[in-house]
Write a protein that holds these residues in place. Structure first.
Motif, mmCIF file in Angstrom:
data_model
loop_
_atom_site.group_PDB
_atom_site.id
_atom_site.type_symbol
_atom_site.label_atom_id
_atom_site.label_comp_id
_atom_site.label_asym_id
_atom_site.label_seq_id
_atom_site.Cartn_x
_atom_site.Cartn_y
_atom_site.Cartn_z
ATOM 1 N N GLU A 1 -1.057 -21.051 47.866
ATOM 2 C CA GLU A 1 -0.645 -19.681 48.195
ATOM 3 C C GLU A 1 -1.811 -18.686 48.130
ATOM 4 O OE1 GLU A 1 3.195 -16.787 47.443
ATOM 5 O OE2 GLU A 1 2.586 -18.169 45.841
ATOM 6 N N PRO A 2 -2.749 -18.816 47.175
ATOM 7 C CA PRO A 2 -3.897 -17.873 47.203
ATOM 8 C C PRO A 2 -4.700 -17.965 48.499
ATOM 9 C CG PRO A 2 -3.731 -18.934 45.059
ATOM 10 C CD PRO A 2 -2.761 -19.633 45.950
ATOM 11 N N ARG A 3 -4.816 -19.152 49.058
ATOM 12 C CA ARG A 3 -5.562 -19.297 50.311
ATOM 13 C C ARG A 3 -4.788 -18.688 51.470
ATOM 14 N NH1 ARG A 3 -7.757 -25.213 51.217
ATOM 15 N NH2 ARG A 3 -8.584 -24.080 53.039
ATOM 16 N N PHE A 4 -3.441 -18.782 51.421
ATOM 17 C CA PHE A 4 -2.652 -18.136 52.476
ATOM 18 C C PHE A 4 -2.861 -16.618 52.443
ATOM 19 C CE2 PHE A 4 0.433 -21.878 52.017
ATOM 20 C CZ PHE A 4 -0.244 -22.609 52.976
ATOM 21 N N LYS A 5 -2.851 -16.054 51.241
ATOM 22 C CA LYS A 5 -3.055 -14.608 51.126
ATOM 23 C C LYS A 5 -4.454 -14.227 51.590
ATOM 24 C CE LYS A 5 0.221 -13.841 47.345
ATOM 25 N NZ LYS A 5 0.381 -13.386 45.943
ATOM 26 N N ALA A 6 -5.453 -15.054 51.217
ATOM 27 C CA ALA A 6 -6.824 -14.745 51.637
ATOM 28 C C ALA A 6 -6.978 -14.828 53.148
ATOM 29 C CB ALA A 6 -7.804 -15.699 50.955
ATOM 30 N N SER A 7 -6.144 -15.645 53.800
ATOM 31 C CA SER A 7 -6.208 -15.796 55.263
ATOM 32 C C SER A 7 -5.228 -14.876 55.971
ATOM 33 C CB SER A 7 -5.912 -17.252 55.644
ATOM 34 O OG SER A 7 -6.828 -18.136 55.035
ATOM 35 N N ASP A 8 -4.602 -13.952 55.251
ATOM 36 C CA ASP A 8 -3.626 -13.007 55.819
ATOM 37 C C ASP A 8 -2.462 -13.742 56.488
ATOM 38 O OD1 ASP A 8 -5.026 -10.760 54.977
ATOM 39 O OD2 ASP A 8 -6.298 -10.783 56.779
ATOM 40 N N ILE A 9 -1.996 -14.796 55.838
ATOM 41 C CA ILE A 9 -0.833 -15.539 56.341
ATOM 42 C C ILE A 9 0.327 -15.284 55.381
ATOM 43 C CG2 ILE A 9 0.128 -17.818 56.860
ATOM 44 C CD1 ILE A 9 -2.685 -18.778 57.466
ATOM 45 N N ALA A 10 1.394 -14.695 55.929
ATOM 46 C CA ALA A 10 2.581 -14.410 55.114
ATOM 47 C C ALA A 10 3.397 -15.699 54.938
ATOM 48 C CB ALA A 10 3.428 -13.335 55.781
ATOM 49 N N LEU A 11 3.742 -16.002 53.697
ATOM 50 C CA LEU A 11 4.476 -17.232 53.387
ATOM 51 C C LEU A 11 5.962 -16.915 53.191
ATOM 52 C CD1 LEU A 11 4.577 -20.244 52.698
ATOM 53 C CD2 LEU A 11 4.060 -19.635 50.316
ATOM 54 N N ALA A 12 6.813 -17.559 54.000
ATOM 55 C CA ALA A 12 8.278 -17.439 53.851
ATOM 56 C C ALA A 12 8.790 -18.721 53.169
ATOM 57 C CB ALA A 12 8.939 -17.253 55.212
ATOM 58 N N TRP A 13 9.353 -18.564 51.998
ATOM 59 C CA TRP A 13 9.779 -19.717 51.165
ATOM 60 C C TRP A 13 11.302 -19.855 51.246
ATOM 61 C CZ3 TRP A 13 7.148 -23.474 48.761
ATOM 62 C CH2 TRP A 13 7.779 -24.226 47.776
#
Length: 608
Positions: free
Chosen positions: A494-506
Motif C-alpha cells: 500500500e505505501p507504494r500505491f500511495k507513492a505512485s498516486d494509485i487509489a486502492l479500493a479494498w
C-alpha cells in the motif's frame, strides 16, 4: 423336621412306605362301565385301573362308581387325592360336580394323568353313605386311567398332595431348568470354541455339542410333566417325547466317548452308527405303538436301548478302571448308576403292569448332569487357560513388533522432518533466486548499461525488497486463509500505491479458510497476486486499483484484481510475468482469467 417330611413324601411317592396318616382312607373297590370302540363293558374292578393294559392302548371312556362310608358326617372339609387320573376327568360326589380336569370333548390334547391331582370336598356334601362318580376319557398309549383314591381331612390330604407334587412336578421342573442351563452353556461353548491340530483344519469341539444336545433333549423330556396341554396333539407329542429320550441317552453316549478320548479311535464310527440307528428307529417305534395300539413296539425299543447301554456302560466302566482319570471315572460312575436306574424304570413301568410307579431317571439324571456340567466347565477353563497363554504370547510378540514399528516410525518421522526442512530451504532459495535474485540481476544490468534512469533502478530494487519480504511472510501464512494473504499484501504494497498516486479500493469479504489450499498452494497464490499487483505498478499507468474477494455459491472463492490503466492485449503481449501467472495457476489447480482493454484490466483467479 421338614427334611424328614420331604424324605417321607419321596419314599411314599416311590412306594417304599405305607400311608402314615391313620385317618386317611384309601379307596380301591369300584364299579366300572367302559366304552371302547362302541362296545360297552360293565363290572367290578380294583384300583388302580391301567387303561392301556386293560384295553390294549385304545382310546375310550369309563365311569367309575366308588362308595365311601363314614361313621358320621365330618364337621371339617375333606379332600381326595389322585396319584393319577385321566387323561381327562370329571369328579362327582353324591350327584355334585366337584372338579373337572380338561375338556372331555377334546381327545388327544390335554393330559392330567401326568401329575397328582387334589380335589376339595366341602363338609356339607358328605354323608354317612357317599358315592363318588369318576368319568374318565383316556387316549390310547398315554398311560391314562384311575389310581386308588386317598380320602381324608383336607389338611392331611393337602400336605400329602404337596409333598408328592413337590417331588414329582417341581422336582421335574427344577431338573429341566438345570438341564437347560447346562445345555445352553455347552452349545454356546460349541459355537465359540474351536480346536485345531497340526496339519488339520480347525473344527468345533464335538464334546460340547453332544453334551448340549443331550441336556436340551432331557429338558424337553422332563418339561412334559408340567405341560397339561402340550403344543402338539397326541400321538405326535408322544413321538417327540420318545425322540427327546433317545436324543438324551445317545448324546450322553457320544459325550462319554469324547471324555474318554475314544473319539479318535475306530470305535467312534460304530458308536455313531448305533446312535443314528437308535435315533432313526425311535420315531417309527413310537408311532407304531400309538397308532396300532400295541405297546410292544415301544417296550421292545426301550428294552433294546436299555440292554445296549448296559453293555456300553460295563465296557466304559472297565475302561475307566484300566486308565483312570477324574473325568473318566466320574462319568463312568454316573453313567452306570443312570443305566441301572433306567433298567429299573423299564422293568417296573414298561415291562410290567404297574400303574402308579414313576420314573426314577428324572432324579438320577441330575448326577449325570452334574458330571457333565463339571467336565464342560473344566474343559472350558483349560481351553481358556491355553487361550490366555496364547494371547499372552501373541501380546508379547505384538508389543515387540510395535516397538520395532515405533522405532521405524520415529526414523521415518525424523527423515520426513529433514526432508521437509530441505524442501523449505529449497523453496526459499528458489524464491530468492527467481524473485530477489532476478531483480538484483536486472538492477546490475541496468547499472552496467548506463541507459536506465534512477527511477527505473529504484523500482527494480523496491520489487526485489518486496519479493524478499513476501518470501519471509510466506513461511507463516495460515493454510487456506485468503483474507490474511490479501491483508498481508496490502500491508506490504500500500505505501507504494500511495507513492505512485494509485487509489486502492479494498472490497474483501472475511471468508473461512479453504481446506484445499495448503501451505504450498498459499505461497503460489501469494506470488500470483503479487505479480498482478506488480504489473499494475510497473506497466498499467493506472490511477485506481480495486481488489475483490467473494465466496462462490458452490464453495470456493473468486479473487479479482482490477485497474483502470491503459490495458494490453493478453494474446499478443508476451511478458515473463504473465507466463509465471499461468504456470503457478496450473501448478495449484486454479482457474486464471485475463481480460484487458483501455481503462479496465481484470485478473481473475477462481478457486474451486
Amino acid at each position: 423336621m421338614r427334611l424328614l417330611r420331604r424324605l417321607g413324601g419321596f419314599l411314599l411317592l416311590c412306594g417304599l412306605l405305607p400311608l402314615a396318616q391313620a385317618e386317611l382312607l384309601e379307596l380301591r373297590r369300584a364299579q366300572v362301565s367302559t366304552v371302547v370302540a362302541g362296545d360297552l363293558l360293565e363290572g367290578e374292578t380294583s384300583l388302580p385301573y391301567n387303561w392301556d393294559r386293560q384295553h390294549g392302548g385304545q382310546s375310550g371312556a369309563a365311569v367309575f362308581e366308588i362308595p365311601l362310608q363314614l361313621l358320621q358326617p365330618p364337621a371339617e372339609p375333606y379332600a381326595v387325592y389322585f396319584s393319577r387320573v385321566g387323561n381327562r376327568a370329571e369328579i362327582w360326589l353324591n350327584g355334585i360336580l366337584l372338579s373337572r380336569f380338561g375338556d372331555l370333548n377334546r381327545p388327544n390334547r390335554e393330559d392330567y394323568a401326568k401329575a397328582p391331582q387334589y380335589v376339595l370336598i366341602p363338609a356339607q356334601l358328605l354323608q354317612r353313605d357317599n358315592l363318588f362318580r369318576i368319568i374318565v376319557h383316556a387316549d390310547g398309549g398315554r398311560r391314562g386311567g384311575l389310581s386308588s383314591m386317598l380320602v381324608g381331612p383336607e389338611v392331611e390330604v393337602r400336605e400329602h398332595y404337596h409333598s408328592v407334587y413337590r417331588w414329582l412336578v417341581n422336582g421335574s421342573i427344577a431338573v429341566s431348568v438345570f438341564s437347560l442351563v447346562v445345555g445352553v452353556i455347552a452349545l454356546l461353548l460349541w459355537v465359540t470354541q474351536v480346536e485345531s491340530a497340526p496339519g488339520a483344519r480347525p473344527r468345533r469341539v464335538g464334546l460340547y455339542l453332544s453334551a448340549g444336545i443331550a441336556e436340551m433333549c432331557w429338558m424337553l423330556r422332563l418339561s412334559d410333566t408340567a405341560l397339561t396341554d402340550p403344543p402338539l396333539a397326541w400321538p405326535w407329542w408322544g413321538v417327540l417325547q420318545t425322540l427327546a429320550y433317545a436324543g438324551w441317552f445317545c448324546g450322553s453316549a457320544l459325550f462319554c466317548h469324547y471324555v474318554a478320548g475314544w473319539h479318535r479311535h475306530a470305535s467312534m464310527r460304530w458308536v455313531r452308527g448305533v446312535v443314528w440307528a437308535l435315533m432313526l428307529t425311535a420315531a417309527p417305534a413310537a408311532w407304531l405303538a400309538y397308532t396300532r395300539h400295541n405297546d410292544a413296539y415301544l417296550t421292545g425299543w426301550y428294552g433294546f436301548a436299555t440292554f445296549l447301554f448296559i453293555a456300553y456302560a460295563a465296557v466304559y466302566f472297565w475302561g475307566s478302571l484300566r486308565r483312570p482319570t477324574t473325568e473318566h471315572v466320574l462319568v463312568a460312575a454316573a453313567g452306570v448308576f443312570n443305566v441301572l436306574v433306567g433298567f429299573r424304570d423299564w422293568l417296573v413301568i414298561r415291562a410290567s403292569s404297574n400303574f402308579s410307579e414313576i420314573s426314577w431317571m428324572r432324579y438320577s439324571s441330575v448326577l449325570f448332569g452334574l458330571a457333565l456340567g463339571y467336565i464342560v466347565i473344566t474343559r472350558f477353563r483349560e481351553a481358556s487357560a491355553q487361550a490366555r497363554d496364547l494371547m499372552d504370547n501373541m501380546a508379547a510378540k505384538v508389543q515387540e513388533k510395535e516397538r520395532a514399528l515405533a522405532a521405524s516410525y520415529q526414523q521415518l518421522e525424523q527423515l520426513a522432518r529433514e526432508q521437509e526442512r530441505a524442501a523449505e530451504r529449497t523453496r526459499i532459495l528458489r524464491d530468492m533466486h527467481d524473485g530477489v535474485g532476478s531483480h538484483i540481476s536486472a538492477a546490475i544490468r541496468q547499472l552496467q548499461s548506463g541507459k536506465a534512469s534512477s527511477d527505473d533502478l529504484l523500482q527494480t530494487l523496491r520489487d526485489s525488497l518486496d519479493q524478499l519480504k513476501l518470501s519471509i511472510d510466506a513461511m507463516n501464512l495460515p493454510p487456506g486463509d485468503l483474507t490474511t494473504l490479501l491483508a498481508n499484501l496490502r500491508y506490504r504494497l500500500e505505501p507504494r500505491f500511495k507513492a505512485s498516486d494509485i487509489a486502492l479500493a479494498w472490497d474483501v469479504d472475511l471468508l473461512p479458510p479453504l481446506a484445499r489450499l495448503d501451505g504450498k498452494a498459499m505461497r503460489q497464490l501469494q506470488f500470483m497476486v503479487f505479480e498482478a499487483l506488480s504489473n499494475v505498478l510497473q506497466h498499467a499507468q493506472a490511477s485506481e486499483l480495486r481488489i475483490e474477494l467473494r465466496a462462490c455459491p458452490g464453495g470456493g472463492a473468486r479473487l479479482r484484481v482490477i485497474d483502470n490503466g491503459r490495458g494490453f492485449d493478453p494474446e499478443r503481449v508476451q511478458r515473463k510475468g504473465l507466463a509465471s501467472l499461468r504456470e503457478r495457476a496450473a501448478a495449484i489447480g486454479v482457474v486464471l482469467e485475463l481480460s484487458s482493454e483501455p481503462g479496465r484490466t481484470v485478473v481473475e483467479i477462481l478457486i474451486v
